[in-house]
Scaffold this active site. Structure first.
Site, PDB file in Angstrom:
ATOM      1  N   ASP A 225       0.745  -1.189   0.041  1.00  0.00           N
ATOM      2  CA  ASP A 225      -0.106   0.038   0.119  1.00  0.00           C
ATOM      3  C   ASP A 225       0.790   1.235   0.061  1.00  0.00           C
ATOM      4  O   ASP A 225       2.119   1.009   0.180  1.00  0.00           O
ATOM      5  CB  ASP A 225      -0.844   0.042   1.361  1.00  0.00           C
ATOM      6  CG  ASP A 225      -1.923   1.181   1.482  1.00  0.00           C
ATOM      7  OD1 ASP A 225      -2.318   1.670   0.257  1.00  0.00           O
ATOM      8  OD2 ASP A 225      -2.238   1.823   2.357  1.00  0.00           O
ATOM      9  N   SER A 226       0.307   2.345  -0.103  1.00  0.00           N
ATOM     10  CA  SER A 226       1.114   3.617   0.016  1.00  0.00           C
ATOM     11  C   SER A 226       1.546   3.836   1.519  1.00  0.00           C
ATOM     12  O   SER A 226       2.658   4.562   1.519  1.00  0.00           O
ATOM     13  CB  SER A 226      -0.050   4.679  -0.543  1.00  0.00           C
ATOM     14  OG  SER A 226      -1.130   4.715   0.269  1.00  0.00           O
TER      15      SER A 226
ATOM     16  N   TYR B 256      -1.490   8.554  -1.935  1.00  0.00           N
ATOM     17  CA  TYR B 256      -1.427   8.239  -3.590  1.00  0.00           C
ATOM     18  C   TYR B 256      -2.896   8.813  -3.963  1.00  0.00           C
ATOM     19  O   TYR B 256      -3.179   9.014  -5.271  1.00  0.00           O
ATOM     20  CB  TYR B 256      -1.715   6.712  -3.629  1.00  0.00           C
ATOM     21  CG  TYR B 256      -0.581   5.893  -3.989  1.00  0.00           C
ATOM     22  CD1 TYR B 256       0.814   6.446  -3.684  1.00  0.00           C
ATOM     23  CD2 TYR B 256      -0.618   4.569  -4.119  1.00  0.00           C
ATOM     24  CE1 TYR B 256       2.004   5.942  -4.011  1.00  0.00           C
ATOM     25  CE2 TYR B 256       0.524   3.954  -4.181  1.00  0.00           C
ATOM     26  CZ  TYR B 256       1.904   4.296  -4.251  1.00  0.00           C
ATOM     27  OH  TYR B 256       3.031   3.635  -4.333  1.00  0.00           O
ATOM     28  N   GLY B 257      -3.837   9.196  -3.049  1.00  0.00           N
ATOM     29  CA  GLY B 257      -5.201   9.493  -3.219  1.00  0.00           C
ATOM     30  C   GLY B 257      -5.412  10.800  -4.306  1.00  0.00           C
ATOM     31  O   GLY B 257      -6.190  10.453  -5.057  1.00  0.00           O
TER      32      GLY B 257
ATOM     33  N   CYS C 237      -4.618  -1.350  -1.909  1.00  0.00           N
ATOM     34  CA  CYS C 237      -4.863  -0.015  -2.075  1.00  0.00           C
ATOM     35  C   CYS C 237      -6.000   0.073  -3.264  1.00  0.00           C
ATOM     36  O   CYS C 237      -5.510  -0.310  -4.346  1.00  0.00           O
ATOM     37  CB  CYS C 237      -3.416   0.608  -2.593  1.00  0.00           C
ATOM     38  SG  CYS C 237      -3.646   2.236  -2.866  1.00  0.00           S
ATOM     39  N   ASN C 238      -6.919   0.499  -2.996  1.00  0.00           N
ATOM     40  CA  ASN C 238      -7.999   0.697  -3.882  1.00  0.00           C
ATOM     41  C   ASN C 238      -7.616   1.794  -5.046  1.00  0.00           C
ATOM     42  O   ASN C 238      -7.905   1.750  -6.044  1.00  0.00           O
ATOM     43  CB  ASN C 238      -9.452   1.337  -3.102  1.00  0.00           C
ATOM     44  CG  ASN C 238      -9.905   0.369  -2.296  1.00  0.00           C
ATOM     45  OD1 ASN C 238     -10.805  -0.551  -2.967  1.00  0.00           O
ATOM     46  ND2 ASN C 238      -9.551   0.137  -1.324  1.00  0.00           N
ATOM     47  N   THR C 239      -6.939   2.864  -4.275  1.00  0.00           N
ATOM     48  CA  THR C 239      -6.384   4.024  -5.299  1.00  0.00           C
ATOM     49  C   THR C 239      -5.564   3.628  -6.443  1.00  0.00           C
ATOM     50  O   THR C 239      -5.776   3.803  -7.594  1.00  0.00           O
ATOM     51  CB  THR C 239      -5.591   4.959  -4.573  1.00  0.00           C
ATOM     52  OG1 THR C 239      -6.502   5.352  -3.251  1.00  0.00           O
ATOM     53  CG2 THR C 239      -5.312   6.344  -5.421  1.00  0.00           C
TER      54      THR C 239
ATOM     55  N   GLU D 111      -3.843   7.704   9.265  1.00  0.00           N
ATOM     56  CA  GLU D 111      -2.457   7.420   9.582  1.00  0.00           C
ATOM     57  C   GLU D 111      -2.095   7.830  10.806  1.00  0.00           C
ATOM     58  O   GLU D 111      -1.412   7.432  11.621  1.00  0.00           O
ATOM     59  CB  GLU D 111      -1.696   8.410   8.504  1.00  0.00           C
ATOM     60  CG  GLU D 111      -1.592   7.814   6.959  1.00  0.00           C
ATOM     61  CD  GLU D 111      -0.563   6.652   6.944  1.00  0.00           C
ATOM     62  OE1 GLU D 111       0.573   6.692   7.610  1.00  0.00           O
ATOM     63  OE2 GLU D 111      -0.835   5.958   6.001  1.00  0.00           O
TER      64      GLU D 111
ATOM     65  N   CYS E 291     -11.408   2.548   0.758  1.00  0.00           N
ATOM     66  CA  CYS E 291     -10.059   2.766   0.966  1.00  0.00           C
ATOM     67  C   CYS E 291      -9.425   1.796   2.136  1.00  0.00           C
ATOM     68  O   CYS E 291     -10.388   1.763   3.247  1.00  0.00           O
ATOM     69  CB  CYS E 291      -9.975   4.262   1.327  1.00  0.00           C
ATOM     70  SG  CYS E 291      -7.972   4.640   1.747  1.00  0.00           S
ATOM     71  N   THR E 292      -8.375   1.297   2.009  1.00  0.00           N
ATOM     72  CA  THR E 292      -7.842   0.301   2.932  1.00  0.00           C
ATOM     73  C   THR E 292      -7.596   0.824   4.300  1.00  0.00           C
ATOM     74  O   THR E 292      -7.568   0.373   5.226  1.00  0.00           O
ATOM     75  CB  THR E 292      -6.865  -0.754   2.391  1.00  0.00           C
ATOM     76  OG1 THR E 292      -5.848   0.305   1.901  1.00  0.00           O
ATOM     77  CG2 THR E 292      -6.974  -1.574   1.271  1.00  0.00           C
ATOM     78  N   HIS E 293      -7.279   2.138   4.141  1.00  0.00           N
ATOM     79  CA  HIS E 293      -7.065   3.112   5.495  1.00  0.00           C
ATOM     80  C   HIS E 293      -8.190   3.070   6.411  1.00  0.00           C
ATOM     81  O   HIS E 293      -8.198   3.106   7.683  1.00  0.00           O
ATOM     82  CB  HIS E 293      -6.647   4.273   5.248  1.00  0.00           C
ATOM     83  CG  HIS E 293      -5.069   4.620   4.826  1.00  0.00           C
ATOM     84  ND1 HIS E 293      -4.697   4.365   3.622  1.00  0.00           N
ATOM     85  CD2 HIS E 293      -4.040   4.908   5.501  1.00  0.00           C
ATOM     86  CE1 HIS E 293      -3.306   4.540   3.657  1.00  0.00           C
ATOM     87  NE2 HIS E 293      -3.102   4.955   4.851  1.00  0.00           N
TER      88      HIS E 293
HETATM   89  N1  DGL Z   1      -5.019   2.938   1.307  1.00  0.00           N
HETATM   90  C1  DGL Z   1      -5.139   3.477  -0.194  1.00  0.00           C
HETATM   91  C2  DGL Z   1      -6.365   3.175  -0.786  1.00  0.00           C
HETATM   92  O1  DGL Z   1      -7.011   2.231  -0.417  1.00  0.00           O
HETATM   93  C3  DGL Z   1      -4.589   4.817  -0.576  1.00  0.00           C
HETATM   94  C4  DGL Z   1      -4.551   5.942   0.440  1.00  0.00           C
HETATM   95  C5  DGL Z   1      -3.533   7.186  -0.141  1.00  0.00           C
HETATM   96  O2  DGL Z   1      -2.451   6.922  -0.494  1.00  0.00           O
HETATM   97  O3  DGL Z   1      -4.327   8.214  -0.469  1.00  0.00           O
HETATM   98  O4  DGL Z   1      -6.873   3.666  -1.545  1.00  0.00           O
END
Ligand code: DGL
Length: 275
Positions: free
Chosen positions: A11-12, A43-44, A75-77, A153, A186-188
């Site tokens: 992931d990012s 990454y978003g 990471c969905n992004t 985060e 988003c996995t966060h």
């Molecule tokens: N955790 C990531 C996702 O699922 C990316 C979050 C990011 O870096 O903006 O989208």
């Protein structure tokens, strides 16, 4: 004796840890390695060209060092954009994490669904296609928030999310009183699921992709194990063990603050690489 399957979860930032936790619950006897491209986090809101190039470079380096049997792009992004180019460039099987729109549409009674992701994810053609394919009869309210990623985060670094700020970010979803289901795209966000539920005005169904990904990876692991059992019975005693290693692309103080949280996800060793 055969080698354990080595799974690299990428992931990012720390979001992929929510996927790592789902994998740990379901899959036994594997090596789980975590990798975060914190040098390029977040990454978003990054451009498509940047992400395709960057994720390709980071994965190339990680494949060389870690030699994973399976890669999970947690990471969905990234997954909603880069999976075709990754699969074209690397031979390692790749499992991506994409918004759980299909299961959410199955669960929603009111046909009003919230889609909570990064700005990149909620605006992608891929995501729109998922909506058209699986939730065409639903009203999908999209909220793309980079701030919520940052809040998750910070939460893993010990800072509790401010409920007032959470309510402000989520407000566009609450505006529709019919909404009964929210996709954590988003996995966060599963990392702050409790706080998100606490900030919502009524009980809702929250859907993330963790369990489905774990099932998919388990099936892949089993097919690879069978292949390994018959094809490569030799055990390479010199192979470096990566289980419980967390790899970062930038060595910063902010990573060191994560140590206690990483321990709770059974990541006990930090490693840094430059890409
Ligand atoms: N955790 C990531 C996702 O699922 C990316 C979050 C990011 O870096 O903006 O989208």
């Amino acid at each position: 004796m055969t080698l354990p399957i080595r799974i690299l979860v990428f992931d990012s930032g720390v979001g992929g840890l929510s996927v790592l936790a789902a994998l740990r619950l379901r899959i036994k006897g594997c090596e789980l390695v975590y990798a975060s491209d914190n040098a390029a986090f977040p990454y978003g809101a990054k451009s498509n060209d940047f992400l395709i190039e960057r994720v390709g470079c980071v994965l190339r380096e990680l494949i060389e060092r870690v030699q994973p049997d399976i890669i999970v792009v947690a990471c969905n992004t990234a997954s909603t954009l880069v999976l075709p180019s990754i699969r074209a460039n690397f031979t390692v099987p790749v499992v991506g994490v994409v918004p759980a729109i299909k299961p959410a549409a199955k669960l929603s009674h009111t046909r009003v669904i919230g889609l909570l992701g990064t700005p990149g994810t909620v605006n992608r053609d891929y995501t729109q296609q998922l909506i058209s394919d699986f939730a065409a009869d639903c009203d999908v309210i999209k909220v793309g928030s980079s701030r919520l990623v940052e809040i998750a985060e910070q939460c893993l670094r010990g800072a509790d999310p401010d409920p007032v700020e959470l309510r402000t970010i989520l407000a566009p979803m609450w505006a529709n009183e019919q909404l009964d289901t929210v996709v954590l795209a988003c996995t966060h966000f599963p990392l702050i699921a409790e706080q998100l539920a606490g900030a919502s005005p009524r009980p809702l169904t929250w859907v993330d992709s963790g369990e489905a990904i774990a099932r998919r990876v388990e099936a892949l692991q089993q097919s690879l194990t069978q292949r390994t059992d018959t094809d490569t019975p030799e055990c390479d005693a010199t192979r470096q063990v990566f289980n419980g290693v967390a790899i970062f692309t930038a060595d910063t103080e902010s990573v060191r603050c994560l140590r206690p949280a990483l321990q709770t996800f059974s990541c006990h060793t930090l490693m840094f690489i430059t890409v």
